[in-house]
Design a protein around this motif. Structure first.
Motif: not given
Length: 111
Positions: A26, A62, A64-65, A83, A87, A90, A100, A102
């Motif tokens: 991540s 990966q 996540e935002t 994208e 999630a 998350f 988030h 992903l």
């Protein structure tokens, strides 16, 4: 550490490296508020991804935002991430489970 002329202005991390059948990590990053929008994060992400693919030999990176974090989503799109979904709940931020988006980038050498 993301450094500009000897001054720390942000950080990029490769965390949660998973081996076995998945081979991924991540990616996370932040940049000082007064340096956002200057391309600093975009420049920092690519060497991090290349380190994950080359030095560590991973198949996927990966990221996540938060859904509303448009700036980070732009950085990821600009650096070749796609994208891949939402999630729900998350990560807990400020005592609240946050949704988030992903993102992923696949190692072309594993294709």
């Amino acid at each position: 550490m993301i450094v500009d002329h000897g001054t720390p202005i942000g950080q990029l991390t490769l965390a949660s490296v998973v081996r076995g059948a998945v081979q991924f990590c991540s990616l996370g990053f932040w940049v000082a508020e007064k340096r956002t929008g200057c391309g600093v994060a975009s420049v920092a992400v690519e060497p991090g991804v290349q380190f994950a693919f080359g030095n560590i030999g991973l198949h996927r990176v990966q990221a996540e935002t938060l859904v509303h974090n448009i700036a980070s989503r732009r950085v990821l799109a600009k650096t070749g991430f796609e994208e891949i979904g939402l999630a729900p709940e998350f990560l807990m931020i400020a005592s609240t489970w946050q949704d988030h988006v992903l993102h992923q980038r696949l190692n072309p050498h594993w294709a």
